[in-house]
Design an enzyme around this catalytic site. Structure first.
Site, mmCIF file in Angstrom:
data_model
loop_
_atom_site.group_PDB
_atom_site.id
_atom_site.type_symbol
_atom_site.label_atom_id
_atom_site.label_comp_id
_atom_site.label_asym_id
_atom_site.label_seq_id
_atom_site.Cartn_x
_atom_site.Cartn_y
_atom_site.Cartn_z
ATOM 1 N N ASP A 41 0.851 -1.199 0.000
ATOM 2 C CA ASP A 41 0.000 0.000 0.000
ATOM 3 C C ASP A 41 0.887 1.250 0.000
ATOM 4 O O ASP A 41 2.102 1.166 0.114
ATOM 5 C CB ASP A 41 -0.920 -0.016 1.229
ATOM 6 C CG ASP A 41 -0.128 -0.038 2.529
ATOM 7 O OD1 ASP A 41 0.576 0.957 2.824
ATOM 8 O OD2 ASP A 41 -0.190 -1.064 3.244
ATOM 9 N N HIS A 97 8.644 -5.158 -2.040
ATOM 10 C CA HIS A 97 7.727 -6.150 -2.613
ATOM 11 C C HIS A 97 6.765 -5.533 -3.631
ATOM 12 O O HIS A 97 5.739 -6.122 -3.960
ATOM 13 C CB HIS A 97 6.935 -6.855 -1.501
ATOM 14 C CG HIS A 97 7.786 -7.764 -0.661
ATOM 15 N ND1 HIS A 97 7.405 -8.203 0.585
ATOM 16 C CD2 HIS A 97 9.022 -8.309 -0.890
ATOM 17 C CE1 HIS A 97 8.374 -8.984 1.085
ATOM 18 N NE2 HIS A 97 9.353 -9.057 0.214
ATOM 19 N N CYS A 154 6.387 -3.605 -22.605
ATOM 20 C CA CYS A 154 7.378 -2.540 -22.818
ATOM 21 C C CYS A 154 8.165 -2.214 -21.561
ATOM 22 O O CYS A 154 9.029 -1.344 -21.589
ATOM 23 C CB CYS A 154 6.701 -1.282 -23.364
ATOM 24 S SG CYS A 154 5.664 -0.403 -22.162
ATOM 25 N N CYS A 187 -1.889 -0.990 -22.055
ATOM 26 C CA CYS A 187 -0.794 -0.209 -21.463
ATOM 27 C C CYS A 187 -0.837 1.200 -22.047
ATOM 28 O O CYS A 187 -0.904 1.354 -23.273
ATOM 29 C CB CYS A 187 0.538 -0.870 -21.791
ATOM 30 S SG CYS A 187 1.990 0.163 -21.449
ATOM 31 N N CYS A 247 2.420 1.491 -24.577
ATOM 32 C CA CYS A 247 2.591 0.719 -25.817
ATOM 33 C C CYS A 247 1.285 0.175 -26.377
ATOM 34 O O CYS A 247 1.264 -0.335 -27.499
ATOM 35 C CB CYS A 247 3.588 -0.424 -25.593
ATOM 36 S SG CYS A 247 2.940 -1.804 -24.616
ATOM 37 N N SER A 263 6.985 -10.179 11.089
ATOM 38 C CA SER A 263 7.152 -11.427 11.834
ATOM 39 C C SER A 263 8.565 -11.978 11.772
ATOM 40 O O SER A 263 8.926 -12.853 12.540
ATOM 41 C CB SER A 263 6.207 -12.481 11.273
ATOM 42 O OG SER A 263 6.572 -12.798 9.943
HETATM 43 ZN ZN LIG Z 1 3.512 -1.314 -22.375
#
Ligand SMILES: [Zn+2]
Length: 235
Positions: free
Chosen positions: A97, A112, A123, A139, A142, A180
């Protein structure tokens, strides 16, 4: 935490415990479930190849939940530390988040990945993404329908490990918050920092698997422990 006057460079690792107090759930190590899904069904490249719609729908829900959540007192305190700490500071978060950023922190690294980012495997561009990825939107760069959540799944390499280990090597203080200590490589950060001479502090709801590796452990909710610790550091 010892003599703060000797501390200049701080590395902070944050995990699920800090987002949990803002209502965001992550997968539970005890039973391996995340919102009733097994992690191997939604958090691996194999799962995405097998059932992309299930994985996209799962992260679309996580994205909506992140947008609806608000930073808590722990995020706010770390943002204050970031703004006022004159030395080096890096907040390495395992959380996907953007609550650190929305609280105002700037020196944040998402090892992460980020649920509010879409990564085009066509792309290689990344785009801020607040809507759904289910339905294969094109996208913006692209035009290919090759967007996936910009998340590091199990079996994939966490982002910017070189930068993280460089920061750990130069740290005078390593602080682990709400995690943890169960998932490598993050679970090994305390050893790395301690080996390089850093003092180590754990702030967690309960003792973790790695607690014995820390110089000091404080137990309690992050929303209480973190503001108190930041006040000590900035005093
Ligand atoms: Zn793309």
């Amino acid at each position: 935490m010892g003599d703060m006057h000797a501390v200049r460079n701080i590395v902070i690792l944050t995990g699920a415990g800090i987002s949990a107090e803002s209502g965001l759930k992550t997968f539970r190590a005890e039973d391996g479930l995340w919102e009733e899904h097994r992690v191997e069904d939604v958090c691996t490249p194999q799962a995405f190849a097998r059932d992309p719609d299930l994985v996209q729908r799962f992260y679309d829900m996580r994205r909506a939940a992140a947008l609806a959540a608000e930073p808590n007192a722990a995020h706010e305190a770390l943002a204050t530390l970031d703004a006022e700490w004159p030395g080096e500071l890096l907040i390495v978060t395992q959380n996907i988040d953007d609550l650190h950023e929305r609280a105002g922190a700037r020196r944040v690294l998402h090892m992460h990945g980020e649920v509010l980012s879409a990564w085009c495997t066509g792309c290689d561009m990344r785009h801020r993404w607040e809507g759904a990825l289910l339905g294969d939107p094109p996208c913006p760069a692209c035009g290919e329908a090759s967007l996936r959540p910009d998340i590091v799944w199990f079996g994939e390499m966490p982002y910017e490990m070189d930068r993280i280990f460089a920061a750990l090597a130069g740290a005078d203080l390593f602080v682990s918050i709400g995690t943890s200590g169960a998932v490598y490589p993050a679970a090994g950060f305390v050893q790395e920092a301690a080996t390089r001479g850093a003092a180590t502090l754990e702030l967690n709801l309960e003792r973790s698997l790695g607690s014995r590796m820390f110089d000091e452990t404080r137990l309690g909710p992050a929303s209480e422990l973190v503001p108190r610790w930041v006040a000590e550091v900035l005093a």
